[in-house]
Motif scaffolding. Structure first.
Motif, mmCIF file in Angstrom:
data_model
loop_
_atom_site.group_PDB
_atom_site.id
_atom_site.type_symbol
_atom_site.label_atom_id
_atom_site.label_comp_id
_atom_site.label_asym_id
_atom_site.label_seq_id
_atom_site.Cartn_x
_atom_site.Cartn_y
_atom_site.Cartn_z
ATOM 1 N N GLU A 22 -7.647 -12.716 -14.524
ATOM 2 C CA GLU A 22 -8.159 -13.265 -13.265
ATOM 3 C C GLU A 22 -8.772 -14.651 -13.461
ATOM 4 O OE1 GLU A 22 -7.534 -10.975 -10.795
ATOM 5 O OE2 GLU A 22 -8.008 -12.545 -9.377
ATOM 6 N N CYS A 70 -16.000 -11.842 -9.241
ATOM 7 C CA CYS A 70 -14.697 -12.139 -8.610
ATOM 8 C C CYS A 70 -14.883 -12.508 -7.138
ATOM 9 C CB CYS A 70 -13.720 -10.987 -8.767
ATOM 10 S SG CYS A 70 -13.131 -10.724 -10.446
ATOM 11 N N ARG A 124 -11.856 -12.442 -4.954
ATOM 12 C CA ARG A 124 -11.354 -11.092 -4.643
ATOM 13 C C ARG A 124 -12.246 -10.423 -3.602
ATOM 14 N NH1 ARG A 124 -7.787 -8.346 -8.080
ATOM 15 N NH2 ARG A 124 -8.902 -6.426 -7.583
ATOM 16 N N GLU A 172 -11.531 -11.296 -0.139
ATOM 17 C CA GLU A 172 -10.346 -10.612 0.397
ATOM 18 C C GLU A 172 -10.590 -9.121 0.595
ATOM 19 O OE1 GLU A 172 -7.339 -11.432 -2.513
ATOM 20 O OE2 GLU A 172 -7.276 -13.565 -2.036
ATOM 21 N N LYS A 208 -11.509 -7.056 -1.777
ATOM 22 C CA LYS A 208 -11.123 -6.323 -2.993
ATOM 23 C C LYS A 208 -12.333 -6.161 -3.910
ATOM 24 C CE LYS A 208 -6.436 -8.224 -3.055
ATOM 25 N NZ LYS A 208 -5.533 -9.115 -3.812
ATOM 26 N N ALA A 232 -12.083 -7.531 -10.431
ATOM 27 C CA ALA A 232 -10.906 -7.129 -11.206
ATOM 28 C C ALA A 232 -11.244 -6.097 -12.270
ATOM 29 C CB ALA A 232 -10.260 -8.354 -11.848
#
Length: 165
Positions: free
Chosen positions: A25, A108, A111, A114, A116, A119
């Motif tokens: 990532e 992250c 992420r 979004e 998420k 990672a």
């Protein structure tokens, strides 16, 4: 309450999937797994402290907290003075030798934007890494313990019923 990554030491099998996911990532792993033979293994990353000493010592205010409470670095402000690395009780921020600025876990941020998980959390095959608010994580753990106790109670009743026959 800010969100963090919590580690269940009993579940960590030192597979280092978190390190690999982080490296994929970010180009370099910002989480490390430390193994203590015959004892345990521990995945370790920035703790995103409530009173982050790294933020307090940064002379150019390159570190700040985002809406989730993650301590994030603004690479355009960082001058690579290393003060944050020295102030961190865990020695987490590291110098990016190529860009001559600091590098650290941001949970992250891209992420999370979004929807998420970080990672490392997504990659953990044993769910040793949990992301969330401490109350959510403790509540989930408490609920699991209650469910296990209920299950043991149910099995005990079945066993008692079997023995009574």
């Amino acid at each position: 309450m800010s969100k963090k990554i919590f580690i269940d030491f009993k579940r960590c099998i030192a597979c280092k999937a978190c390190e690999v996911a982080c490296e994929m990532e970010h180009g370099e792993a910002r989480i490390r797994v430390f193994e203590f033979p015959d004892l345990t293994s521990v995945a370790f990353n920035c703790r995103h402290c409530e009173k982050a000493p790294c933020m307090e010592v940064c002379p150019v205010n390159a570190l700040s907290k985002d809406d989730d409470g993650a301590v994030v670095l603004d690479p355009l402000k960082c001058i690579g003075c290393l003060m944050c690395g020295l102030a961190c009780p865990f020695g987490i921020p590291k110098i990016d030798e190529y860009n001559k600025i600091m590098d650290k876990c941001d949970l992250c941020a891209h992420r999370r934007a979004e929807g998420k998980l970080p990672a490392c959390v997504s990659a953990c095959p044993t769910e040793a890494l949990k992301y969330g608010d401490i109350n959510d994580v403790l509540w989930a753990r408490e609920g699991k313990i209650v469910a296990e106790l209920k299950d043991i109670g149910d099995r005990t009743n079945v066993l008692e019923a079997y023995l009574i026959r």
